[in-house]
Design a protein around this motif. Structure first.
Motif, mmCIF file in Angstrom:
data_model
loop_
_atom_site.group_PDB
_atom_site.id
_atom_site.type_symbol
_atom_site.label_atom_id
_atom_site.label_comp_id
_atom_site.label_asym_id
_atom_site.label_seq_id
_atom_site.Cartn_x
_atom_site.Cartn_y
_atom_site.Cartn_z
ATOM 1 N N GLY A 92 0.935 -1.151 -0.086
ATOM 2 C CA GLY A 92 -0.090 0.025 -0.075
ATOM 3 C C GLY A 92 0.703 1.375 0.021
ATOM 4 O O GLY A 92 0.226 2.503 -0.035
ATOM 5 N N ARG A 118 3.763 -3.794 -6.174
ATOM 6 C CA ARG A 118 2.568 -2.973 -6.552
ATOM 7 C C ARG A 118 1.680 -3.729 -7.451
ATOM 8 O O ARG A 118 0.188 -3.639 -6.986
ATOM 9 C CB ARG A 118 2.763 -1.581 -7.324
ATOM 10 N N ALA A 162 -1.860 -4.762 -6.462
ATOM 11 C CA ALA A 162 -3.143 -4.404 -6.876
ATOM 12 C C ALA A 162 -4.201 -5.700 -7.548
ATOM 13 O O ALA A 162 -5.433 -5.694 -7.750
ATOM 14 C CB ALA A 162 -2.825 -3.854 -8.386
ATOM 15 N N ILE A 163 -3.560 -6.985 -7.778
ATOM 16 C CA ILE A 163 -4.328 -8.000 -8.106
ATOM 17 C C ILE A 163 -4.894 -8.814 -6.943
ATOM 18 O O ILE A 163 -5.981 -9.175 -6.974
ATOM 19 C CB ILE A 163 -3.586 -9.141 -8.782
ATOM 20 N N SER A 164 -4.205 -8.813 -5.564
ATOM 21 C CA SER A 164 -4.635 -9.494 -4.686
ATOM 22 C C SER A 164 -5.025 -8.689 -3.326
ATOM 23 O O SER A 164 -5.656 -9.229 -2.687
ATOM 24 C CB SER A 164 -3.612 -10.545 -4.383
ATOM 25 N N GLY A 165 -4.808 -7.342 -3.632
ATOM 26 C CA GLY A 165 -5.313 -6.438 -2.231
ATOM 27 C C GLY A 165 -5.305 -5.151 -2.817
ATOM 28 O O GLY A 165 -4.792 -4.329 -1.965
ATOM 29 N N LEU A 166 -5.993 -4.688 -3.731
ATOM 30 C CA LEU A 166 -6.052 -3.466 -4.070
ATOM 31 C C LEU A 166 -6.807 -2.519 -3.031
ATOM 32 O O LEU A 166 -7.548 -2.874 -2.309
ATOM 33 C CB LEU A 166 -7.164 -3.215 -5.297
ATOM 34 N N LEU A 167 -6.263 -1.231 -2.833
ATOM 35 C CA LEU A 167 -6.604 -0.445 -1.979
ATOM 36 C C LEU A 167 -6.252 -0.670 -0.546
ATOM 37 O O LEU A 167 -6.938 -0.477 0.482
ATOM 38 C CB LEU A 167 -8.221 0.178 -1.869
ATOM 39 N N ALA A 168 -5.164 -1.323 -0.201
ATOM 40 C CA ALA A 168 -4.683 -1.756 0.962
ATOM 41 C C ALA A 168 -4.202 -0.676 1.779
ATOM 42 O O ALA A 168 -3.688 0.257 1.052
ATOM 43 C CB ALA A 168 -3.375 -2.808 0.744
ATOM 44 N N LEU A 169 -4.485 -0.815 3.090
ATOM 45 C CA LEU A 169 -3.725 0.427 3.843
ATOM 46 C C LEU A 169 -2.217 -0.118 4.026
ATOM 47 O O LEU A 169 -1.610 -0.917 3.819
ATOM 48 C CB LEU A 169 -4.526 0.168 5.199
ATOM 49 N N ASN A 186 -9.854 -14.679 -4.818
ATOM 50 C CA ASN A 186 -9.692 -13.463 -4.087
ATOM 51 C C ASN A 186 -10.794 -12.675 -3.350
ATOM 52 O O ASN A 186 -10.929 -11.583 -2.929
ATOM 53 C CB ASN A 186 -8.740 -12.495 -4.671
#
Lengths: 174, 198
Positions: B50, B59, B63-70, B116
């Motif tokens: 993130g 990155r 984006a594939i496995s945790g888009l918009l992660a903190l 996911n």
């Protein structure tokens, strides 16, 4: 250079372009998909959209957390900076506002442990005029996402968080 | 002696095309293989998820496995696809998750299917969290990952999850945890039985 060497070089150059191109392309592509979904194909820009409680049918963004209430603003700074505000949840429940650029980078994050009375900042692009006396976040891209997360692991807490977040702002500076 | 062999445009185009395909496939493999990051007792986490410090490959993986992660100041994420014996987590098996105090204001463990997303079941048990477990005198707690609700234990349902993974989120982690993930005593994941058989 021999014919064979030229062909090997061409092959390697094409492979490198394909590899690096895909790696650089994916974050922008997936972010655009997310922005299109969240903004309902561009209808909700510079305003918060309030997600319903996360369930097994939540399919907008991968790996959603069922513990949180999400509100999302797809921003577009083309016409000037935005004022972003988030009200606190009841009993100081966890609230954070995070700002993501078009390449998925998390460029800023605020939470109500730092700002118990609510979060407030201006979101702008480099070179845009901003007011004094307020926090300013500079986005490297015109478009991106502001995400409001609130702790809401059950229906009762979700209802309380939902009521609080309705006063969130993501709007042009007046 | 100079090489005067002339290349057919078709051969050249085929070479470029194959090169591009190989590059795309290797790029896809590099951003989808494994879980990325570093391993901590079977859990994978990255200190730069993130953040703007994430390199292009991480990155893309995020984006594939945790888009918009903190970023780690707000939350740290650990994911695992295997139990403590190294076997893949499977829907038909039941697992005990056992841990102690975790260094944050709040934490949760969530089940995700291979696509996911959350598993398609209506058990209203997609995760368990810090408020549901009952630590004993030594601070240890237990919870279950299972396709059916266990008796007297917090649980997350794995029904319709197939081969799944789990994500531990620690919100507002301590400064020490942010600085060094290795200081966190990670929960254990032990297979109890499969299809009702031990």
């Amino acid at each position: 250079m021999t014919h064979r060497a030229k062909m090997i070089l061409a092959f390697l150059a094409a492979a490198a372009i394909g590899h690096v191109g895909l790696v650089l392309f994916m974050p922008h592509f997936l972010m655009n998909v997310a922005m299109d979904r969240v903004s309902q194909d561009g209808k909700l820009i510079n305003q918060f959209a309030f997600g319903s409680r996360t369930t097994q049918n939540s399919r907008t963004v991968v790996r959603p957390s069922p513990d949180l209430a999400y509100a999302t603003c797809v921003y577009d700074l083309s016409d000037g900076p935005l004022l972003i505000e988030a009200a606190p949840s009841p009993e100081q429940g966890y609230v954070s506002l995070s700002v993501f650029a078009a390449n998925t980078d998390n460029i800023a994050v605020f939470d109500t442990s730092q700002s118990p009375d609510g979060i407030r900042f201006v979101l702008a692009k480099e070179g845009q005029a901003t007011p004094t006396g307020v926090k300013v976040v500079i986005s490297p891209s015109s478009r991106g996402i502001v995400l409001d997360r609130r702790l809401a692991p059950n229906a009762e807490l979700f209802a309380a968080a939902d009521q609080a977040r309705r006063s969130d702002k993501c709007q042009k500076l007046t | 002696m100079a090489d005067t062999t002339k290349t057919s445009p078709w051969v050249f185009a085929a070479t470029i095309s194959i090169g591009l395909i190989v590059g795309l496939l290797s790029g896809w493999w590099s951003i989808t293989r494994g879980l990325g990051g570093e391993s901590y007792s079977g859990w994978y986490g990255s200190r730069v998820t993130g953040s703007a410090d994430a390199g292009p490959w991480l990155r893309a993986r995020v984006a594939i496995s945790g888009l918009l992660a903190l970023d780690k100041s707000q939350a740290i994420y650990f994911t695992r696809k295997t139990d403590d014996a190294g076997e893949p987590l499977r829907e038909e098996c039941s697992y005990r998750v056992n841990g102690g105090a975790l260094p944050g204001q709040w934490w949760s463990v969530t089940v995700y299917a291979a696509d996911n997303y959350l598993p398609l079941n209506d058990d209203d048990a997609l995760a368990f969290d810090a408020t549901e477990v009952s630590p004993d005198a030594s601070g240890q707690w237990n919870a279950m990952l299972a396709p059916v609700r266990p008796e007297g234990s917090p649980w997350a349902s794995t029904r319709n999850a197939g081969n799944f993974d789990i994500t531990l989120r620690i919100y507002q982690p301590s400064a020490q945890a942010q600085a060094d993930f290795a200081t966190i005593t990670m929960p254990k994941v032990t297979k109890m039985n499969c299809g009702g058989k031990a």
